[in-house]
Design a protein around this motif. Structure first.
Motif, short mmCIF file in Angstrom:
data_model
loop_
_atom_site.label_atom_id
_atom_site.label_comp_id
_atom_site.label_asym_id
_atom_site.label_seq_id
_atom_site.Cartn_x
_atom_site.Cartn_y
_atom_site.Cartn_z
N TRP A 117 0.98 -1.23 -0.15
CA TRP A 117 -0.02 0.04 -0.05
C TRP A 117 0.99 1.19 -0.01
N LEU A 118 0.75 1.91 -0.87
CA LEU A 118 1.17 3.25 -0.87
C LEU A 118 0.52 4.40 -0.23
N VAL A 119 1.17 5.05 0.65
CA VAL A 119 0.15 6.22 1.58
C VAL A 119 0.72 7.38 0.78
N LEU A 120 -0.42 8.08 0.18
CA LEU A 120 -0.26 9.12 -0.60
C LEU A 120 -0.65 10.56 0.16
N GLY A 121 -1.69 10.21 1.10
CA GLY A 121 -2.18 11.44 2.05
C GLY A 121 -1.31 11.76 3.20
N TYR A 122 -1.29 13.13 3.18
CA TYR A 122 -0.39 13.66 4.24
C TYR A 122 -0.93 13.19 5.63
N ARG A 123 -2.09 13.39 5.87
CA ARG A 123 -2.90 12.90 7.35
C ARG A 123 -2.81 11.47 7.67
N ASP A 124 -2.86 10.78 6.35
CA ASP A 124 -2.63 9.25 6.63
C ASP A 124 -1.24 8.98 7.08
N SER A 125 -0.49 9.59 6.33
CA SER A 125 1.25 9.27 6.54
C SER A 125 1.35 9.52 8.07
N ARG A 126 0.82 10.69 8.48
CA ARG A 126 1.16 11.01 9.85
C ARG A 126 0.50 9.95 10.99
N GLN B 175 0.34 0.17 16.02
CA GLN B 175 -0.82 -0.28 14.96
C GLN B 175 0.00 -0.55 13.66
N PHE B 176 1.14 0.46 13.57
CA PHE B 176 1.84 -0.01 12.30
C PHE B 176 3.34 0.03 12.57
N PRO B 177 3.84 -1.01 13.05
CA PRO B 177 5.20 -1.14 13.43
C PRO B 177 6.24 -1.16 12.27
N ARG B 178 7.42 -1.20 12.60
CA ARG B 178 8.56 -1.25 11.72
C ARG B 178 8.94 -2.82 11.47
N ASP B 179 8.65 -3.59 12.13
CA ASP B 179 9.20 -4.88 12.35
C ASP B 179 8.81 -5.81 11.16
N ALA B 180 9.86 -6.12 10.05
CA ALA B 180 9.38 -6.77 9.09
C ALA B 180 9.02 -8.12 9.47
N ARG B 181 9.20 -8.73 10.49
CA ARG B 181 8.98 -10.07 10.69
C ARG B 181 7.58 -10.43 10.82
N ILE B 182 6.95 -9.38 10.65
CA ILE B 182 5.32 -9.49 10.70
C ILE B 182 4.69 -9.40 9.31
N TRP B 183 5.46 -9.08 8.35
CA TRP B 183 5.22 -9.02 6.99
C TRP B 183 4.45 -10.16 6.39
N ARG B 184 3.79 -10.36 5.83
CA ARG B 184 2.98 -11.73 5.34
C ARG B 184 3.84 -12.29 4.14
N ARG C 280 6.13 0.39 6.78
CA ARG C 280 5.39 -0.19 7.90
C ARG C 280 4.83 -1.45 7.48
N PHE C 281 4.26 -2.18 8.53
CA PHE C 281 3.49 -3.21 8.45
C PHE C 281 2.19 -3.19 9.35
N ALA C 282 1.16 -3.52 8.86
CA ALA C 282 -0.24 -3.64 9.72
C ALA C 282 -0.29 -4.67 10.97
N ALA C 283 -0.13 -4.18 12.01
CA ALA C 283 -0.18 -5.25 13.14
C ALA C 283 -1.29 -6.22 13.35
N SER C 284 -2.55 -5.39 12.75
CA SER C 284 -3.76 -5.99 12.79
C SER C 284 -4.70 -5.41 11.58
N LEU D 48 2.17 -4.68 3.85
CA LEU D 48 3.26 -3.68 3.77
C LEU D 48 2.52 -2.52 3.17
N LEU D 49 2.94 -1.54 4.07
CA LEU D 49 2.82 -0.10 3.67
C LEU D 49 4.06 0.75 3.58
#
Length: 414
Positions: free
Chosen positions: A61-70, A78-87, A305-309, A323-324
């Motif tokens: 997922w490419l996040v294009l919006g400023y508020r969504d990126s923030r 909610q959006f950790p950096r740990d790639a070990r959860i990357w499906r 970033r990776f979605a934790a849920s 993956l985001l």
């Protein structure tokens, strides 16, 4: 070809994008020449978050919006950096030689971790960078700026990308890390290949790690006044792999700074009023840097970033393990926060160029110091400095992560 249908039986389990969706690639010929056009088309088609493909046709997922990126950057739970959860990583779809590995794979550094582990490691890096800054970043920047200029000062012409911007920040940071100048020059190409992607990215990443592994071993027996020694001696008690990973992370950040320096010089040399204002002292370089940060950030897309849920973002359902990647360039031009991109951004430091949240770049002040010195020395060493081609002839080439100025040919008085 810029899109790939996901309507076949090989579509990965849990793929969040549907089976009839054509996904745009963030790599390849179109992405290399018109990334901004791709971002705007995706924004019109999908809104503030868009499904895309990365190298190897790996979905993200490419996040294009400023508020969504923030929102993503400010919420590591909610959006950790740990790639070990990357499906795709967990289920074996990322090859060991994938160019995504150097950019997205988990490493024992503060970039890859959150929470207490992140705080422990980031504290060591921040302390080390502060000590390095106190010991003379500006002195090193002045030294290497003059040395680079000495190589072309008598010719009356230069390419300020290949002859200056590509090397200066890297040489300064290499000195801070504890490397000899020759090693710093060798690493310029390796960093460029890691950020470019392609089949050589993993090989060059190995070169970087090998050089820093050797440096860490040297500094255990021969301490110095450098970041490698600072990390080894820090009370956070980093192990060998953690030290090497952080030296690598700082070097990669320095490579990103080379692109920022090139973009700042481009702004200066394509506008006579900016150039004369800087030479006369009526304009502060920080204003030009801010403009570059907003309109052409050195890192266009931030991994990742990776979605934790399962979660909703930008009107889309993001599944656990997705993956985001954060579109810093399109986020800075989001019409919801900048309805008129021609309005001055002077004094506004709310751009996304340094990231945000707990992982915001800890070395940004060092990067700014290097750029200030680089521009100041250049303008005072080269009288009559001007572009050697019309501004409209300047071109850029993009990878997934960065849009690089190809060259900046100039002429000056000898």
């Amino acid at each position: 070809m810029n899109a790939q249908p996901l309507n076949d039986p090989d579509t990965p389990r849990g793929c969040p994008f549907g089976h009839d969706t054509e996904l745009t690639r963030l790599y390849g010929p179109e992405a290399a020449t018109d990334p901004r056009g791709i971002y705007e088309r995706l924004r019109k088609e999908h809104g503030s978050v868009a499904p895309v493909l990365l190298e190897g046709d790996i979905p993200a997922w490419l996040v294009l919006g400023y508020r969504d990126s923030r929102r993503v950057l400010d919420n590591p739970l909610q959006f950790p950096r740990d790639a070990r959860i990357w499906r795709d990583w967990r289920e074996g779809r990322i090859a060991d030689n994938s160019p995504l590995v150097p950019m997205l794979a988990w490493r024992p550094d503060c970039v890859s971790q959150d929470g207490e582990a992140h705080r422990r490691l980031r504290g060591a890096v921040s302390d080390g960078l502060q000590s390095a800054a106190d010991r003379g970043v500006r002195r090193h920047a002045t030294h290497f700026a003059n040395k680079q200029i000495d190589a072309f000062a008598d010719s009356g012409r230069a390419d300020l990308v290949a002859d200056y911007a590509d090397y200066l920040p890297m040489l300064v940071i290499a000195r801070i890390l504890g490397l000899a100048e020759a090693e710093g020059r060798r690493l310029v190409e390796s960093c460029a290949q890691v950020m470019k992607g392609g089949e050589d990215a993993v090989t060059h990443d190995g070169v970087i790690r090998e050089i820093f592994g050797e440096l860490a071993e040297r500094r255990r027996s021969e301490p110095g006044s450098d970041l490698a020694t600072g990390l080894l001696e820090h009370h956070a008690a980093l192990d060998h792999d953690e030290v090497v990973a952080h030296l690598r992370a700082v070097l990669i950040a320095a490579h990103v700074t080379t692109n920022l320096l090139a973009r700042v010089l481009e702004l200066v040399l394509t506008d006579a009023s900016r150039l004369s204002g800087l030479i006369s002292g009526q304009l502060n370089i920080s204003a030009v840097v801010e403009e570059a940060m907003w309109n052409s950030p050195p890192l266009a897309v931030l991994p990742g970033r990776f979605a934790a849920s399962d979660v909703e973002l930008g009107g889309h359902r993001i599944e656990e393990g997705d993956l985001l990647v954060l579109g810093l360039a399109p986020g800075n031009l989001d019409p919801e926060v900048r309805p008129d991109p021609d309005v001055s951004v002077q004094g506004n430091q709310a751009h996304l160029a340094f990231g945000a949240g707990p992982h915001e770049c800890p070395g940004q002040n060092i990067g700014m110091s290097i750029i200030e010195i680089a521009v100041d020395v250049l303008l005072h060493r080269l009288p009559g400095l001007h572009l050697a081609v019309p501004p409209e002839e300047l071109t850029s080439t993009a990878s997934t992560w960065m849009s690089l100025l190809d060259s900046l040919p100039v002429e000056f008085e000898v």
